[in-house]
Design a protein around this motif. Structure first.
Motif, PDB file in Angstrom:
ATOM      1  N   GLN A   1       0.793  -1.228   0.000  1.00  0.00           N
ATOM      2  CA  GLN A   1       0.000   0.000   0.000  1.00  0.00           C
ATOM      3  C   GLN A   1       0.832   1.289   0.000  1.00  0.00           C
ATOM      4  O   GLN A   1       0.514   2.196  -0.759  1.00  0.00           O
ATOM      5  CB  GLN A   1      -0.965  -0.018   1.200  1.00  0.00           C
ATOM      6  CG  GLN A   1      -2.080   0.982   1.102  1.00  0.00           C
ATOM      7  CD  GLN A   1      -3.022   0.721  -0.057  1.00  0.00           C
ATOM      8  OE1 GLN A   1      -3.099  -0.384  -0.587  1.00  0.00           O
ATOM      9  NE2 GLN A   1      -3.722   1.733  -0.482  1.00  0.00           N
ATOM     10  N   PRO A   2       1.900   1.417   0.806  1.00  0.00           N
ATOM     11  CA  PRO A   2       2.674   2.666   0.770  1.00  0.00           C
ATOM     12  C   PRO A   2       3.281   2.948  -0.606  1.00  0.00           C
ATOM     13  O   PRO A   2       3.283   4.085  -1.053  1.00  0.00           O
ATOM     14  CB  PRO A   2       3.762   2.448   1.822  1.00  0.00           C
ATOM     15  CG  PRO A   2       3.191   1.441   2.756  1.00  0.00           C
ATOM     16  CD  PRO A   2       2.336   0.551   1.898  1.00  0.00           C
ATOM     17  N   ASP A   3       3.775   1.910  -1.287  1.00  0.00           N
ATOM     18  CA  ASP A   3       4.327   2.107  -2.626  1.00  0.00           C
ATOM     19  C   ASP A   3       3.251   2.572  -3.592  1.00  0.00           C
ATOM     20  O   ASP A   3       3.477   3.454  -4.411  1.00  0.00           O
ATOM     21  CB  ASP A   3       4.959   0.820  -3.152  1.00  0.00           C
ATOM     22  CG  ASP A   3       6.253   0.477  -2.445  1.00  0.00           C
ATOM     23  OD1 ASP A   3       6.855   1.376  -1.818  1.00  0.00           O
ATOM     24  OD2 ASP A   3       6.658  -0.694  -2.514  1.00  0.00           O
ATOM     25  N   PHE A   4       2.083   1.967  -3.482  1.00  0.00           N
ATOM     26  CA  PHE A   4       0.959   2.323  -4.341  1.00  0.00           C
ATOM     27  C   PHE A   4       0.575   3.786  -4.132  1.00  0.00           C
ATOM     28  O   PHE A   4       0.397   4.537  -5.094  1.00  0.00           O
ATOM     29  CB  PHE A   4      -0.224   1.398  -4.039  1.00  0.00           C
ATOM     30  CG  PHE A   4      -1.423   1.638  -4.894  1.00  0.00           C
ATOM     31  CD1 PHE A   4      -1.445   1.236  -6.220  1.00  0.00           C
ATOM     32  CD2 PHE A   4      -2.541   2.272  -4.376  1.00  0.00           C
ATOM     33  CE1 PHE A   4      -2.555   1.451  -7.011  1.00  0.00           C
ATOM     34  CE2 PHE A   4      -3.659   2.490  -5.163  1.00  0.00           C
ATOM     35  CZ  PHE A   4      -3.660   2.079  -6.485  1.00  0.00           C
ATOM     36  N   GLU A   5       0.481   4.205  -2.891  1.00  0.00           N
ATOM     37  CA  GLU A   5       0.111   5.595  -2.587  1.00  0.00           C
ATOM     38  C   GLU A   5       1.192   6.564  -3.045  1.00  0.00           C
ATOM     39  O   GLU A   5       0.894   7.640  -3.553  1.00  0.00           O
ATOM     40  CB  GLU A   5      -0.160   5.767  -1.087  1.00  0.00           C
ATOM     41  CG  GLU A   5      -1.453   5.135  -0.636  1.00  0.00           C
ATOM     42  CD  GLU A   5      -2.672   5.679  -1.375  1.00  0.00           C
ATOM     43  OE1 GLU A   5      -2.759   6.909  -1.586  1.00  0.00           O
ATOM     44  OE2 GLU A   5      -3.523   4.859  -1.761  1.00  0.00           O
TER      45      GLU A   5
ATOM     46  N   LEU B   1      -1.992   0.143 -13.107  1.00  0.00           N
ATOM     47  CA  LEU B   1      -3.100  -0.677 -13.585  1.00  0.00           C
ATOM     48  C   LEU B   1      -2.750  -2.150 -13.457  1.00  0.00           C
ATOM     49  O   LEU B   1      -1.663  -2.571 -13.855  1.00  0.00           O
ATOM     50  CB  LEU B   1      -3.416  -0.355 -15.044  1.00  0.00           C
ATOM     51  CG  LEU B   1      -4.039   0.997 -15.315  1.00  0.00           C
ATOM     52  CD1 LEU B   1      -4.214   1.208 -16.816  1.00  0.00           C
ATOM     53  CD2 LEU B   1      -5.384   1.118 -14.635  1.00  0.00           C
ATOM     54  N   PRO B   2      -3.642  -2.939 -12.927  1.00  0.00           N
ATOM     55  CA  PRO B   2      -3.348  -4.373 -12.800  1.00  0.00           C
ATOM     56  C   PRO B   2      -3.346  -5.038 -14.185  1.00  0.00           C
ATOM     57  O   PRO B   2      -4.047  -4.621 -15.089  1.00  0.00           O
ATOM     58  CB  PRO B   2      -4.505  -4.900 -11.959  1.00  0.00           C
ATOM     59  CG  PRO B   2      -5.601  -3.924 -12.169  1.00  0.00           C
ATOM     60  CD  PRO B   2      -4.947  -2.589 -12.420  1.00  0.00           C
ATOM     61  N   ASP B   3      -2.503  -6.036 -14.315  1.00  0.00           N
ATOM     62  CA  ASP B   3      -2.471  -6.792 -15.567  1.00  0.00           C
ATOM     63  C   ASP B   3      -3.749  -7.599 -15.695  1.00  0.00           C
ATOM     64  O   ASP B   3      -4.189  -8.259 -14.758  1.00  0.00           O
ATOM     65  CB  ASP B   3      -1.274  -7.747 -15.595  1.00  0.00           C
ATOM     66  CG  ASP B   3       0.045  -7.008 -15.727  1.00  0.00           C
ATOM     67  OD1 ASP B   3       0.023  -5.878 -16.263  1.00  0.00           O
ATOM     68  OD2 ASP B   3       1.075  -7.547 -15.316  1.00  0.00           O
TER      69      ASP B   3
END
Length: 68
Positions: free
Chosen positions: A3-7, A63-65
């Protein structure tokens, strides 16, 4: 991806999009003023293109694959 990387990636994406919009405004203003510095315009457009590339890479990473 945790989550931190995503944010962090989402925040960076927002920053890049903001800078891209700002450059668009600067370029528009520069072109409206006569005479304008052609070299400066080329550099701004090159920077804007580089930002667009970074934006596309980040959007792709976020975006998810999808398996077709």
């Amino acid at each position: 991806m945790d989550q931190p990387d995503f944010e962090q990636m989402r925040r960076r994406l927002a920053e890049l999009k903001s800078e891209h919009r700002d450059l668009d405004d600067v370029i528009s203003h520069l072109v409206e003023t006569r005479p304008f510095d052609q070299l400066q315009l080329q550099r701004l457009k090159k920077r804007k293109l580089a930002l667009k590339d970074q934006i596309l890479k980040l959007e792709d990473a976020l975006l998810p694959d999808i398996i077709a």
